[in-house]
Design a protein around this motif. Structure first.
Motif, PDB file in Angstrom:
ATOM      1  N   PRO A   1       0.809  -1.225   0.000  1.00 35.75           N
ATOM      2  CA  PRO A   1       0.000   0.000   0.000  1.00 35.75           C
ATOM      3  C   PRO A   1       0.841   1.274   0.000  1.00 35.75           C
ATOM      4  CG  PRO A   1      -0.105  -1.089   2.131  1.00 35.75           C
ATOM      5  CD  PRO A   1       0.582  -2.031   1.202  1.00 35.75           C
ATOM      6  N   HIS A   2       2.048   1.212   0.569  1.00 34.84           N
ATOM      7  CA  HIS A   2       2.932   2.379   0.528  1.00 34.84           C
ATOM      8  C   HIS A   2       3.290   2.717  -0.913  1.00 34.84           C
ATOM      9  CE1 HIS A   2       6.030   5.166   1.996  1.00 34.84           C
ATOM     10  NE2 HIS A   2       6.856   4.614   1.117  1.00 34.84           N
ATOM     11  N   LEU A   3       3.689   1.695  -1.692  1.00 31.48           N
ATOM     12  CA  LEU A   3       4.000   1.929  -3.098  1.00 31.48           C
ATOM     13  C   LEU A   3       2.759   2.343  -3.882  1.00 31.48           C
ATOM     14  CD1 LEU A   3       6.484  -0.968  -3.952  1.00 31.48           C
ATOM     15  CD2 LEU A   3       6.999   1.442  -3.570  1.00 31.48           C
ATOM     16  N   ASP A   4       1.620   1.765  -3.531  1.00 24.27           N
ATOM     17  CA  ASP A   4       0.375   2.130  -4.209  1.00 24.27           C
ATOM     18  C   ASP A   4       0.050   3.599  -3.956  1.00 24.27           C
ATOM     19  OD1 ASP A   4      -1.885   1.624  -5.802  1.00 24.27           O
ATOM     20  OD2 ASP A   4      -3.119   1.136  -4.062  1.00 24.27           O
ATOM     21  N   ALA A   5       0.193   4.031  -2.709  1.00 23.95           N
ATOM     22  CA  ALA A   5      -0.078   5.433  -2.385  1.00 23.95           C
ATOM     23  C   ALA A   5       0.877   6.360  -3.138  1.00 23.95           C
ATOM     24  CB  ALA A   5       0.034   5.654  -0.877  1.00 23.95           C
ATOM     25  N   LEU A   6       2.171   6.013  -3.157  1.00 23.62           N
ATOM     26  CA  LEU A   6       3.133   6.841  -3.894  1.00 23.62           C
ATOM     27  C   LEU A   6       2.774   6.904  -5.376  1.00 23.62           C
ATOM     28  CD1 LEU A   6       6.530   5.711  -2.307  1.00 23.62           C
ATOM     29  CD2 LEU A   6       5.344   7.894  -1.945  1.00 23.62           C
TER      30      LEU A   6
END
Length: 380
Positions: free
Chosen positions: A92-97
């Protein structure tokens, strides 16, 4: 400690077989965490993209749809093959970025989440703020958002809500705001136990627009992000499959040294079957990643392909769990903590796929294609 191997996906141009420094840091954090996620949380909680708190360059990780999608999915799968819980922090961190990059919104410092569930129709209300804040927060959130994973660790999140006109808005929200409080805090899960998931209540919490109303679901990256989750499932299946491979290799080595009969035909058949399943998943993901970066998975075609891939990967992961379980018996589940944890984690993670409902959405997407689109998408 030996370097953690990368899980590579097939493609026209082979990926670098060795992780770069930032990828190696991610994989090391996954390995260090064991059954927990603190090293991964700490790594991703460093300063804003481009600079960390000490002034050194922050992690340069591949984002979806920016030319390195295959490498991102390889990193997600590789992390999941070490620790599904760590991958559940990273994804989710990469998705948010990726979402913020697509929207042209600067990413804040810290670990990021994406909270878009509207389970049971529950989602916050969005209303205009009386005065826009200096950071561009022009909206206020009121109400409850379910299924907010790692809300106690994330600095900020992309949160969806609905305005009075019914339109869905995506907002970047500072989770440290005093108007954000957790609800439904019990988390009795055995699988993904380290990923505490709660509801969040918002009371006049400011948020900055991420795209126009309804952009969050209509953007090409929505489908791409869903395939990224499937890459994590695939990596979890790789972890489980390695238990079978190790068992077969040990029996083969024992036979070579005259210490046993070697693997029987049932064990060999199980290993061959699992290899077929993993190769099929890797091929699907590798091909899709190249299509994303080439602009071939936009619009309705992208959502159709995402539903196909997610459903297929979920089904094949379930088959890997079954084949490995039957071939290895109760031993790894009762004597190998890492294997037992990976099985429990993957079983929970796969429930993000909604089975028949997602297949029904796939069928609806196929029926909605015009004849010209269908000819290139549906070969039968």
């Amino acid at each position: 400690m030996p370097a953690t191997p990368l899980v590579l996906l097939p493609g026209a141009a082979p990926s670098a077989p060795e992780p770069d420094a930032d990828e190696a840091a991610v994989l090391a954090a996954a390995a260090e965490g064991g059954s927990g996620v603190e090293p991964m949380v700490a790594l991703l909680s460093r300063g804003a993209p481009g600079r960390d708190d000490d002034g050194a360059p922050a992690l340069d990780l591949p984002l979806t749809g920016e030319g390195r999608t295959r490498r991102q999915w390889e990193l997600l799968a590789s992390t999941a093959a070490v620790s599904l819980s760590a991958a559940r922090v990273l994804e989710p961190h990469l998705d948010a970025l990726s979402i913020l990059s697509q929207a042209g919104v600067p990413a804040p410092a810290g670990l990021l989440g994406v909270y878009a569930s509207e389970s049971g129709g529950v989602t916050p209300a969005v209303r205009p703020a009386p005065d826009a804040a200096p950071d561009g927060a022009a909206w206020l959130l009121d109400g409850t958002k379910p299924w907010c994973s790692l809300a106690d660790r994330c600095a900020a999140a992309v949160v969806t809500g609905r305005a009075e006109d019914g339109l869905r808005h995506a907002l970047l929200v500072d989770l440290a705001h005093p108007g954000v409080t957790p609800v439904d805090t019990a988390w009795p899960a055995l699988g993904l136990a380290a990923i505490t998931t709660v509801g969040l209540r918002f009371d006049a919490v400011p948020g900055r627009s991420v795209g126009e109303p309804e952009w969050y679901l209509r953007r090409p990256g929505f489908a791409w992000g869903g395939i990224g989750v499937a890459a994590v499932w695939f990596g979890g299946a790789v972890h489980v499959a390695r238990t079978l491979r190790t068992a077969v290799q040990r029996r083969a080595a024992a036979a070579a040294d005259g210490r046993g009969p070697g693997p029987d035909q049932v064990g060999l058949a199980a290993l061959g079957r699992v290899d077929r399943l993993l190769h099929a998943m890797a091929s699907l993901l590798g091909h899709a990643a190249e299509d994303v970066d080439a602009g071939r998975l936009d619009g309705a075609h992208g959502q159709v392909e995402a539903d196909r891939i997610r459903g297929t990967v979920a089904q094949l992961c379930t088959e890997v769990l079954d084949v490995v379980g039957q071939a290895t018996g109760p031993g790894p589940l009762t004597g190998d903590a890492a294997h037992a944890r990976a099985v429990a984690d993957l079983q929970v993670y796969l429930r993000q796929h909604h089975g028949h409902r997602d297949d029904a959405r796939l069928a609806e997407g196929l029926l909605a294609l015009d004849p010209a689109e269908r000819a290139g998408v549906q070969p039968w």
